[in-house]
Design a protein around this motif. Structure first.
Motif, mmCIF file in Angstrom:
data_model
loop_
_atom_site.group_PDB
_atom_site.id
_atom_site.type_symbol
_atom_site.label_atom_id
_atom_site.label_comp_id
_atom_site.label_asym_id
_atom_site.label_seq_id
_atom_site.Cartn_x
_atom_site.Cartn_y
_atom_site.Cartn_z
ATOM 1 N N ALA A 5 0.839 -1.206 0.000
ATOM 2 C CA ALA A 5 0.000 0.000 0.000
ATOM 3 C C ALA A 5 0.873 1.256 0.000
ATOM 4 N N PHE A 6 0.406 2.256 -0.733
ATOM 5 C CA PHE A 6 1.112 3.542 -0.758
ATOM 6 C C PHE A 6 0.081 4.653 -0.918
ATOM 7 N N ALA A 7 0.514 5.863 -0.571
ATOM 8 C CA ALA A 7 -0.316 7.034 -0.855
ATOM 9 C C ALA A 7 0.039 7.535 -2.253
ATOM 10 N N TYR A 8 -0.870 8.254 -2.858
ATOM 11 C CA TYR A 8 -0.705 8.663 -4.253
ATOM 12 C C TYR A 8 -0.837 10.168 -4.383
ATOM 13 N N ALA A 9 0.092 10.760 -5.102
ATOM 14 C CA ALA A 9 0.014 12.202 -5.353
ATOM 15 C C ALA A 9 0.199 12.466 -6.835
ATOM 16 N N ARG A 10 -0.578 13.423 -7.360
ATOM 17 C CA ARG A 10 -0.391 13.811 -8.764
ATOM 18 C C ARG A 10 -0.185 15.317 -8.822
ATOM 19 N N PRO A 11 1.058 15.756 -8.578
ATOM 20 C CA PRO A 11 1.336 17.192 -8.558
ATOM 21 C C PRO A 11 1.188 17.801 -9.956
ATOM 22 N N SER A 12 0.878 19.095 -9.989
ATOM 23 C CA SER A 12 0.730 19.744 -11.296
ATOM 24 C C SER A 12 1.877 20.707 -11.579
ATOM 25 N N SER A 13 2.929 20.649 -10.761
ATOM 26 C CA SER A 13 4.123 21.446 -11.056
ATOM 27 C C SER A 13 5.338 20.720 -10.491
#
Lengths: 285, 162
Positions: A5-13
């Motif tokens: 399991a992991f956390a997910y991030a989708r940065p826009s910069s």
């Protein structure tokens, strides 16, 4: 096999991406196309707390001609290198290598930046960055910096990038009408990793070859410039003698390891054969 | 579900919203959360090709994409392609040529073949082999599959079956 399991991030910069990496105390992986990373996660060779998806970062998209060089965004998919007119025109070696990269469905998803960031010594694109004399545009704590391919590949999966840095784009000197090139590899099955492969980019003036760059892969822990072989053909016409001299010189350029399937002597032999094929192909380009 | 995040995407033309754990692959999401079990899971490492789906129109391994990465995108599975009739020429050709035995690889083969033959030209056998080079079949020896894809391509692109 499932990823932990992991956390997910989708940065826009880029700034947000770096912040996400720092926020995880470095226990994070960047994902681009994911075609190497997802299997590594599934096999738990990597198990980061946070997965940072780079797909929404605008600076990593697109392909533009900027003066004398072609800027290829890191998110460019392998499949695009087959069809994109700017790449075909100005980075023809990349387009020539693309059909050899894995299988079509992998090429639809994998990215050029991801491949070069991973720096698998058996992969096509990292070696072609060496052959083309590309520069890597890298984003890190102190902003953007550029690293030439000759300084970028350092050891097995190890590049000039430090943890947390992001490969934003590749800058490839635009090939012109004087350039000739060739790509080839030997693999047991189509789409498999090559036993040995390589690419050559050079300028040709009449019959004479200038500024040759030869890069081989699957011959050691990093992609390798064959500088001794290059020296044998620079300033010469590519006749049988020059090709044979380059093949002999190649022995000093590579230091392949023995492995269970392919002894070092066999890789040396295959590399010589491959170089001969490349140089003969180059001649008739 | 610990750490689940909201996901919205279009599956077979239907806007779909679910909570999903980030580590869930698109393949597992389709099979388990949406009960779309035509997408098969074989190797889970991008080698066998049984899990291919269309993501924004191109074939990808759904085992090598996390569902969260498909946010806002369009997924088509074998179920959707069958319902729309898009796979009918291939299904017919696979049936006629007996291009499957156990059927495990067939969904991936169909998705890849569909993408190939809808490019508007009839691929030659070498192109067909290249297109399915990432799809393992342990039953047929591939000849019948290549035959079927070739026949479907001819039919679809108006050159008549052989």
């Amino acid at each position: 096999m499932k990823a932990r399991a992991f956390a997910y991030a989708r940065p826009s910069s880029l700034a947000e991406a770096h912040a996400a990496f720092d926020g995880a105390d470095g226990d994070a992986s960047y994902i681009s196309g994911g075609q190497s990373l997802v299997p590594a996660l599934a096999m738990r060779l990597q198990a980061p707390q946070v997965l940072i998806d780079l797909s929404a970062i605008p600076e990593m998209r697109g392909i533009q001609l900027e003066g004398e060089s072609l800027r290829i965004g890191g998110l460019t998919r392998h499949a695009e290198t087959l069809t994109e007119p700017l790449i075909r025109a100005h980075a023809p070696l990349l387009a020539a290598a693309a059909p050899f990269v894995a299988h079509p469905a992998i090429r639809n998803r994998g990215t050029v930046g991801g491949s070069v960031a991973l720096a698998d010594p058996a992969s096509e694109f990292p070696a072609m960055m060496l052959a083309m004399g590309a520069e890597m545009e890298i984003s890190g704590a102190s902003g953007l910096r550029r690293v030439p391919a000759d300084d970028y590949f350092q050891d097995l999966y190890q590049t000039a990038m430090v943890p947390g840095e992001i490969l934003v784009a590749l800058h490839v000197p635009a090939a012109g009408p004087r350039h000739v090139w060739a790509f080839d590899e030997m693999a047991r099955r189509r789409g498999d990793y090559a036993m040995v492969g390589g690419g050559v980019l050079a300028e040709r003036d009449g019959a004479v070859i200038a500024n040759p760059r030869i890069a081989l892969f699957s011959v050691g822990p990093t992609p390798v410039r064959a500088r001794n072989a290059e020296a044998e053909i620079a300033g010469k016409a590519l006749d049988a003698d020059a090709i044979a001299a380059a093949q002999r010189a190649l022995d000093a350029d590579i230091d392949p390891l023995d492995d269970a399937e392919i002894p070092a002597a066999m890789r040396r032999h295959l590399a010589r054969v491959l170089l001969g094929r490349l140089l003969r192909k180059l001649e008739t380009c | 579900m610990a750490g689940a995040v909201p996901l919205t995407l279009t599956v077979n033309g239907v806007e779909t919203a679910r909570m999903v754990a980030p580590r869930t692959t698109l393949a597992d999401f389709l099979r388990t959360d949406l009960e779309l079990t035509a997408t098969h899971v074989g190797c889970e490492m991008g080698a066998c090709g049984a899990c291919l789906v269309l993501l924004d129109g191109v074939p990808v391994h759904s085992c090598l994409v996390f569902a969260v990465q498909a946010q806002g995108q369009r997924v088509e599975t074998v179920e959707g392609l069958v319902a729309s009739g898009a796979l009918a020429p291939l299904q017919q050709a696979f049936h006629e040529r007996n291009a499957l035995q156990c059927g495990f690889c067939t969904p991936g083969m169909l998705v890849n073949a569909h993408a190939l033959i809808t490019k508007g030209t009839v691929p030659d056998r070498e192109e067909i082999r290249d297109a399915i080079s990432g799809n393992y079949c342990r039953c047929t020896g591939y000849e019948a599959i290549v035959d079927a894809i070739e026949a479907a391509a001819r039919k679809l692109n108006g050159e008549g079956a052989e």
